[in-house]
Write a protein that holds these residues in place. Structure first.
Motif, PDB file in Angstrom:
ATOM      1  N   VAL A  44      50.995 113.177   6.201  1.00 58.95           N
ATOM      2  CA  VAL A  44      51.970 112.805   7.232  1.00 58.95           C
ATOM      3  C   VAL A  44      51.256 112.010   8.327  1.00 58.95           C
ATOM      4  CG1 VAL A  44      53.650 113.652   8.925  1.00 58.95           C
ATOM      5  CG2 VAL A  44      53.234 114.963   6.823  1.00 58.95           C
ATOM      6  N   ALA A  45      51.797 110.854   8.652  1.00 61.19           N
ATOM      7  CA  ALA A  45      51.295 110.074   9.780  1.00 61.19           C
ATOM      8  C   ALA A  45      52.275 110.244  10.938  1.00 61.19           C
ATOM      9  CB  ALA A  45      51.180 108.600   9.403  1.00 61.19           C
ATOM     10  N   LEU A  76      52.651 117.024  18.327  1.00 59.44           N
ATOM     11  CA  LEU A  76      53.349 116.948  17.042  1.00 59.44           C
ATOM     12  C   LEU A  76      52.339 116.990  15.887  1.00 59.44           C
ATOM     13  CD1 LEU A  76      56.122 114.224  17.545  1.00 59.44           C
ATOM     14  CD2 LEU A  76      56.388 116.703  17.509  1.00 59.44           C
ATOM     15  N   ARG A  77      51.262 116.224  16.021  1.00 60.69           N
ATOM     16  CA  ARG A  77      50.220 116.215  14.974  1.00 60.69           C
ATOM     17  C   ARG A  77      49.630 117.608  14.782  1.00 60.69           C
ATOM     18  NH1 ARG A  77      48.742 111.391  18.097  1.00 60.69           N
ATOM     19  NH2 ARG A  77      49.632 109.612  16.967  1.00 60.69           N
ATOM     20  N   ASP A  78      49.302 118.259  15.887  1.00 61.69           N
ATOM     21  CA  ASP A  78      48.720 119.606  15.811  1.00 61.69           C
ATOM     22  C   ASP A  78      49.686 120.595  15.164  1.00 61.69           C
ATOM     23  OD1 ASP A  78      46.469 118.615  17.074  1.00 61.69           O
ATOM     24  OD2 ASP A  78      46.976 119.478  19.043  1.00 61.69           O
ATOM     25  N   ASN A  79      50.948 120.532  15.560  1.00 61.16           N
ATOM     26  CA  ASN A  79      51.941 121.463  15.009  1.00 61.16           C
ATOM     27  C   ASN A  79      52.165 121.238  13.520  1.00 61.16           C
ATOM     28  OD1 ASN A  79      52.246 122.647  17.506  1.00 61.16           O
ATOM     29  ND2 ASN A  79      54.152 121.613  18.000  1.00 61.16           N
ATOM     30  N   ILE A  80      52.193 119.991  13.087  1.00 56.42           N
ATOM     31  CA  ILE A  80      52.372 119.698  11.661  1.00 56.42           C
ATOM     32  C   ILE A  80      51.159 120.175  10.874  1.00 56.42           C
ATOM     33  CG2 ILE A  80      52.524 117.825   9.956  1.00 56.42           C
ATOM     34  CD1 ILE A  80      54.338 116.357  12.036  1.00 56.42           C
ATOM     35  N   SER A  81      49.961 119.929  11.394  1.00 59.89           N
ATOM     36  CA  SER A  81      48.737 120.383  10.724  1.00 59.89           C
ATOM     37  C   SER A  81      48.702 121.898  10.593  1.00 59.89           C
ATOM     38  CB  SER A  81      47.499 119.935  11.501  1.00 59.89           C
ATOM     39  OG  SER A  81      47.336 118.556  11.427  1.00 59.89           O
ATOM     40  N   ARG A  87      48.944 117.386   5.638  1.00 59.02           N
ATOM     41  CA  ARG A  87      47.681 116.825   6.116  1.00 59.02           C
ATOM     42  C   ARG A  87      48.034 115.621   6.975  1.00 59.02           C
ATOM     43  NH1 ARG A  87      44.809 112.661   3.699  1.00 59.02           N
ATOM     44  NH2 ARG A  87      46.207 112.778   1.916  1.00 59.02           N
ATOM     45  N   VAL A  88      47.633 115.641   8.228  1.00 59.44           N
ATOM     46  CA  VAL A  88      47.948 114.548   9.148  1.00 59.44           C
ATOM     47  C   VAL A  88      46.906 113.438   8.976  1.00 59.44           C
ATOM     48  CG1 VAL A  88      48.197 113.876  11.565  1.00 59.44           C
ATOM     49  CG2 VAL A  88      49.126 116.058  10.769  1.00 59.44           C
ATOM     50  N   VAL A  89      47.393 112.209   8.807  1.00 62.17           N
ATOM     51  CA  VAL A  89      46.526 111.036   8.680  1.00 62.17           C
ATOM     52  C   VAL A  89      46.810 110.095   9.845  1.00 62.17           C
ATOM     53  CG1 VAL A  89      46.338 111.224   6.168  1.00 62.17           C
ATOM     54  CG2 VAL A  89      48.165 109.835   7.156  1.00 62.17           C
ATOM     55  N   SER A  90      45.826 109.255  10.164  1.00 58.34           N
ATOM     56  CA  SER A  90      45.957 108.339  11.297  1.00 58.34           C
ATOM     57  C   SER A  90      46.306 106.939  10.831  1.00 58.34           C
ATOM     58  CB  SER A  90      44.642 108.273  12.078  1.00 58.34           C
ATOM     59  OG  SER A  90      44.341 109.524  12.615  1.00 58.34           O
ATOM     60  N   ILE A  91      47.236 106.339  11.541  1.00 61.23           N
ATOM     61  CA  ILE A  91      47.595 104.946  11.285  1.00 61.23           C
ATOM     62  C   ILE A  91      46.649 104.071  12.107  1.00 61.23           C
ATOM     63  CG2 ILE A  91      49.374 103.180  11.559  1.00 61.23           C
ATOM     64  CD1 ILE A  91      51.462 105.374  11.335  1.00 61.23           C
TER      65      ILE A  91
END
Length: 181
Positions: A44-45, A76-81, A87-91
């Motif tokens: 997820v980005a 949002l990134r922290d909560n999804i992780s 797995r959070v990925v960076s754009i």
């Protein structure tokens, strides 16, 4: 002597049968586990969010707003992780912030795909007045090429606590909407 031999043979068959049953059970469980591998986490980005201040307030709060909008996306990134299975990925983009409106739609989607994302969360926050802000949050499934969610949220306050509260609410909404791993 005959009775002793038959008793020993019977007991041996009983033990052998129990061992064979346990062995078959273990083999069956190992076979089943091998056939059902654990699902890979979904990438997820979470893009940076756009910010628009249309409140007309005299005091320049742009630095505070940039920090709050950045913390909104980070939360949002922290909560999804933290949910597990994602797995959070960076754009990566040439200019920051890296938002859906700071580059063309094709470049934005290409950057998300290059990062390995299957899902992309993006949107913007607009300050309407001293008390009211609203955000539009979107969730795009790149694999299915389908918009899974478009949600408008409103929140009161222009402080860190209001942004945290809004980010937690959006995280819960995303959790309900995102495909399960």
């Amino acid at each position: 002597m005959q009775d002793t031999n038959s008793w020993c043979a019977s007991r041996w068959r009983s033990r052998a049968s129990a061992v064979l049953t346990m062995l078959c059970t273990v083999v069956a469980l190992l076979f089943a586990a091998g056939r059902l591998p654990a699902a890979a986490p979904i990438a997820v980005a979470v893009a940076d969010f756009d910010y628009f201040d249309t409140s007309g307030e005299v005091v320049d709060q742009s630095a505070e707003h940039r920090a709050r909008v950045a913390s909104f996306a980070a939360l949002l990134r922290d909560n999804i992780s933290a949910q597990g299975g994602y797995r959070v990925v960076s754009i990566e983009c040439p200019d920051h912030p890296c938002t859906a409106t700071s580059m063309s739609q094709n470049l934005f989607i290409a950057a998300a795909r290059k990062a390995g994302a299957r899902l992309v969360v993006y949107g913007g926050i607009r300050k309407m007045s001293t008390l009211v802000q609203w955000g539009e949050i979107q969730l795009l499934d790149l694999e299915a090429e389908k918009l899974l969610m478009r949600r408008t949220v409103t929140f009161r306050g222009d402080n860190d606590a209001a942004y945290r509260h809004a980010a937690n609410f959006v995280s819960d909404t995303l959790r309900e909407t995102m495909p399960k791993p």
